[in-house]
Structure formats: structure tokens, C-alpha cells
Design a protein around this motif. Structure first.
Motif, PDB file in Angstrom:
ATOM      1  N   ASP A   1      52.522 -28.862  -5.130  1.00 13.73           N
ATOM      2  CA  ASP A   1      52.946 -28.450  -6.469  1.00 13.73           C
ATOM      3  C   ASP A   1      53.228 -26.955  -6.503  1.00 13.73           C
ATOM      4  O   ASP A   1      54.220 -26.501  -7.088  1.00 13.73           O
ATOM      5  CB  ASP A   1      51.877 -28.802  -7.502  1.00 13.73           C
ATOM      6  N   ALA A   2      52.346 -26.168  -5.881  1.00 16.40           N
ATOM      7  CA  ALA A   2      52.530 -24.723  -5.860  1.00 16.40           C
ATOM      8  C   ALA A   2      53.779 -24.337  -5.071  1.00 16.40           C
ATOM      9  O   ALA A   2      54.527 -23.428  -5.461  1.00 16.40           O
ATOM     10  CB  ALA A   2      51.295 -24.050  -5.262  1.00 16.40           C
ATOM     11  N   PHE A   3      54.016 -25.036  -3.959  1.00 20.98           N
ATOM     12  CA  PHE A   3      55.207 -24.739  -3.152  1.00 20.98           C
ATOM     13  C   PHE A   3      56.485 -25.068  -3.931  1.00 20.98           C
ATOM     14  O   PHE A   3      57.501 -24.373  -3.815  1.00 20.98           O
ATOM     15  CB  PHE A   3      55.197 -25.535  -1.857  1.00 20.98           C
ATOM     16  N   ARG A   4      56.443 -26.141  -4.704  1.00 25.48           N
ATOM     17  CA  ARG A   4      57.653 -26.546  -5.430  1.00 25.48           C
ATOM     18  C   ARG A   4      57.999 -25.542  -6.524  1.00 25.48           C
ATOM     19  O   ARG A   4      59.163 -25.167  -6.684  1.00 25.48           O
ATOM     20  CB  ARG A   4      57.468 -27.936  -6.037  1.00 25.48           C
ATOM     21  N   ASN A   5      56.982 -25.098  -7.270  1.00 27.95           N
ATOM     22  CA  ASN A   5      57.297 -24.224  -8.400  1.00 27.95           C
ATOM     23  C   ASN A   5      57.090 -22.740  -8.106  1.00 27.95           C
ATOM     24  O   ASN A   5      57.387 -21.882  -8.950  1.00 27.95           O
ATOM     25  CB  ASN A   5      56.486 -24.631  -9.639  1.00 27.95           C
ATOM     26  N   GLY A   6      56.584 -22.443  -6.918  1.00 28.82           N
ATOM     27  CA  GLY A   6      56.376 -21.043  -6.542  1.00 28.82           C
ATOM     28  C   GLY A   6      55.214 -20.383  -7.239  1.00 28.82           C
ATOM     29  O   GLY A   6      55.086 -19.153  -7.214  1.00 28.82           O
ATOM     30  N   GLY A   7      54.343 -21.191  -7.830  1.00 31.51           N
ATOM     31  CA  GLY A   7      53.256 -20.641  -8.624  1.00 31.51           C
ATOM     32  C   GLY A   7      51.927 -20.610  -7.897  1.00 31.51           C
ATOM     33  O   GLY A   7      51.850 -20.738  -6.673  1.00 31.51           O
ATOM     34  N   ALA A   8      50.878 -20.488  -8.684  1.00 30.91           N
ATOM     35  CA  ALA A   8      49.526 -20.375  -8.143  1.00 30.91           C
ATOM     36  C   ALA A   8      48.978 -21.755  -7.794  1.00 30.91           C
ATOM     37  O   ALA A   8      49.525 -22.788  -8.192  1.00 30.91           O
ATOM     38  CB  ALA A   8      48.617 -19.697  -9.154  1.00 30.91           C
ATOM     39  N   VAL A   9      47.889 -21.759  -7.038  1.00 28.27           N
ATOM     40  CA  VAL A   9      47.193 -23.003  -6.719  1.00 28.27           C
ATOM     41  C   VAL A   9      45.736 -22.866  -7.177  1.00 28.27           C
ATOM     42  O   VAL A   9      45.130 -21.793  -7.034  1.00 28.27           O
ATOM     43  CB  VAL A   9      47.249 -23.325  -5.206  1.00 28.27           C
ATOM     44  N   HIS A  10      45.236 -23.926  -7.753  1.00 24.85           N
ATOM     45  CA  HIS A  10      43.813 -23.945  -8.114  1.00 24.85           C
ATOM     46  C   HIS A  10      43.313 -25.365  -7.922  1.00 24.85           C
ATOM     47  O   HIS A  10      43.667 -26.272  -8.674  1.00 24.85           O
ATOM     48  CB  HIS A  10      43.588 -23.493  -9.555  1.00 24.85           C
TER      49      HIS A  10
END
Length: 340
Positions: A125-134
């Protein structure tokens, strides 16, 4: 029926490209890459680089010896590199191999693999949207993904996750979380798939409320070849392989169901004394007939359809043999693919 071919796990890396191209020429749907003496993800990269159509699926990549983040990076790269032809098959292996062969810690495999897949999903999910991971669970905590370390945002095809599963608990987890399962050669007989595997997948699917149906790829034990003599040679190779596999306690379920509950301990007693060459003698011809599908290339489609048409979505053929047999094997593959 989808048809996949296993890669001989001992084949050198230098031979991977030619082998993968050969699988594609035969018309197969894909290649299965095991993890025994080579890194399955490195081998998959070579296979994907030298093909253009087939699916390359690891069967299986060992989860517990790798960081979820490292696995996610590589799986994402392979999917992007291949235009979505890579699929990630994950498995646990057994405690002794994880601890004593890899020097890594062991914990409850179902709980830990559930957490591992959850971590991968969060990373994808983080790779797809370029966002953070938690992501925080009993086994993994991922809370840091600075933009510098994120390969996204990306429209790469999210790698499908499959699980290698033998017993009901892991099959149920696959039904809940994975695209499907790749069975083991020790638990691929149709009755086991029908009575244990499919119901467990359905239970898992019901728990998650998923809309699609988990798939079953049967990696059954097969002895085949163009001639009867070739089948006989492969039968003996499989006798040695199955004797080794069935010495593992986790794979004993199928034998118990066949009334062969004493067989694993007889095999393990030889392993404990390192009498490896004596293992095959325990699998008599009558036992082997129960465990192994034997037939020439022209006979195999009818045999496999009779066993798996109504219970498996795909079949895995054994590693390729003599290239001079490719014409008859290609015809076998085409006939299997015509099965409903």
C-alpha cells in the motif's frame, strides 16, 4: 486447467534462462521456482528477464528467514520489471530448518505468517501511494518509511500472494489472506484436497468475506516421460524424493489417512542414524503406487484430469527432462489446458 512446470532446484543459475525459455516454448502457463539451494527471488529475476509471457511464481519463498520489507522491495521490483508476471508464494518451512539451517528464530507459524502477510500488504500500500507505512502486530513492527526509501508512488501490479500449505490450519489462513495455495507433493491426493484443503480454504474465505474463490494449484508427485523406460527412471527418482519428504513429521498427515501411520517413524529412524541411502527401500512398490502418478506423456492428461478436474485449478508438472521429448510433452501440456 492451468499448467505449470517446476524448476529443478539444483539447476545452476547459468542454466535458468534457457530453462525458462523452454518452459515458455512448451506453451505452459508458468514456472514454479523452489527455494532449496538458491535464492528463489534471484532465480525468479533471471526467469522473468528471459521470458515474455509466462507467470513466474515462487513455490515457495521462505518467509521467516527474511525481513518483510526486504521481501516487499524485491517482489514489487519483480512485478514492475515483468509487467505483473511475478507471483509471490510464501511458506514457513519447519522449525529445525529455520533454527538450525538458517539460524533464525521460530514462533507459531500460522500467527507469524498471518503477521508477515499483513506487513507485506501494508508495505505494498505504501509503495503504491508513496506514503507512510504503519503496521504493528505480535511479530512485526513497521513504522518508518521515509520518502527516500519508498519506491513509489507506482502503478505496478500488486504481486499476488500464495501460500504453501499442507495442514488444515495453514490452508484456512490461505483462504483468508492469499490468492490461493500451492500444495505439497505429500498432500496433493484428490481425497485430501476434497476433504481437507477445500473446506479449510472455504472457512478462511468465509472469515474474511472475500468475493473471489481461493485457488488450488496441485503440486502432486508425478513420474512421467516419453517412453515407459523414462517413466521407470523417474519413478525411482521420485521414490528417493518421497522417502526423504515423508521423514518430515509435518508431512505425515497424508500417510495417516492412507493407513500408513507407521511409515514416517520408520523413515525418521533411518534419518536419525543418517542412513540416507536406505530411505527408498521403505517405500515399497505398492506404497509408491498409492503416492505417485505414473504415466507417459500421452497417458498423463487423462490420468491427471480424472484426479484433479473437479478439485484443482492448476497442476504442476515435474522438472523438464530430455529436450528431445519436448514435442510429446508440449502435446501433453496442450491437452491438459483443454481440461475444464
Amino acid at each position: 486447467m492451468k499448467v505449470y512446470v517446476a524448476l529443478d532446484p539444483g539447476r545452476p543459475l547459468t542454466a535458468t534462462a534457457d530453462y525458462a525459455r523452454r518452459v515458455e516454448r512448451l506453451g505452459c502457463d508458468g514456472l514454479h521456482v523452489a527455494e532449496t539451494v538458491h535464492d528463489s527471488l534471484a532465480v525468479s529475476l533471471l526467469a522473468l528477464e528471459h521470458t515474455s509471457r509466462i507467470t513466474v511464481r515462487t513455490a515457495i519463498t521462505l518467509a521467516f528467514v527474511r525481513s518483510p520489507t526486504l521481501t516487499a522491495y524485491t517482489a514489487w521490483d519483480l512485478s514492475l520489471f515483468s509487467g505483473g508476471r511475478f507471483e509471490l508464494g510464501l511458506g514457513t518451512q519447519i522449525k529445525q530448518n529455520i533454527e538450525d539451517r538458517y539460524g533464525m528464530p521460530w514462533s507459531d507459524p500460522i500467527t507469524r505468517l498471518r503477521d508477515y502477510v499483513g506487513a507485506l500488504d501494508a508495505l505494498f500500500d505504501a509503495f503504491r501511494n508513496g506514503g507512510a507505512v504503519h503496521y504493528e502486530s505480535e511479530n512485526y513492527r513497521l513504522t518508518r518509511m521515509q520518502p527516500y526509501f519508498n519506491p513509489g508512488p507506482s502503478d505496478a501490479v500488486r504481486p499476488s500472494i500464495w501460500l504453501g500449505a499442507v495442514n488444515a490450519g495453514m490452508c484456512e489462513l490461505a483462504g483468508e489472506l492469499a490468492r490461493g495455495i500451492v500444495t505439497h507433493s505429500t498432500n496433493s491426493d484428490p481425497d485430501y484436497l476434497r476433504d481437507v484443503v477445500r473446506p479449510a480454504l472455504d472457512r478462511g474465505a468465509g472469515t474474511s468475506g472475500r468475493a473471489d474463490t481461493p485457488l488450488v494449484i496441485a503440486s502432486t508427485a508425478i513420474a512421467t516421460g516419453r517412453t515407459d523406460e523414462a517413466v521407470g527412471r523417474e519413478r525411482e527418482r521420485q521414490r528417493r524424493m518421497l522417502a526423504f519428504l515423508y521423514s518430515t513429521p509435518a508431512y505425515a498427515t497424508g500417510l495417516t489417512r492412507r493407513g500408513l501411520a507407521d511409515l514416517p517413524e520408520r523413515l525418521r529412524s533411518l534419518v536419525r542414524t543418517e542412513l540416507w541411502d536406505e530411505l527408498p527401500s521403505v517405500l515399497t512398490d505398492s506404497i509408491l503406487d498409492e503416492l505417485l502418478v505414473c504415466g507417459r506423456h500421452d497417458e498423463l492428461p487423462e490420468m491427471l484430469r480424472a484426479r484433479f478436474d473437479d478439485i484443482a485449478d492448476g497442476i504442476v508438472l515435474p522438472p523438464l527432462g530430455d529436450e528431445r521429448d519436448d514435442e510429446s510433452l508440449g502435446a501433453c501440456v496442450a491437452e491438459l489446458q483443454r481440461a475444464n
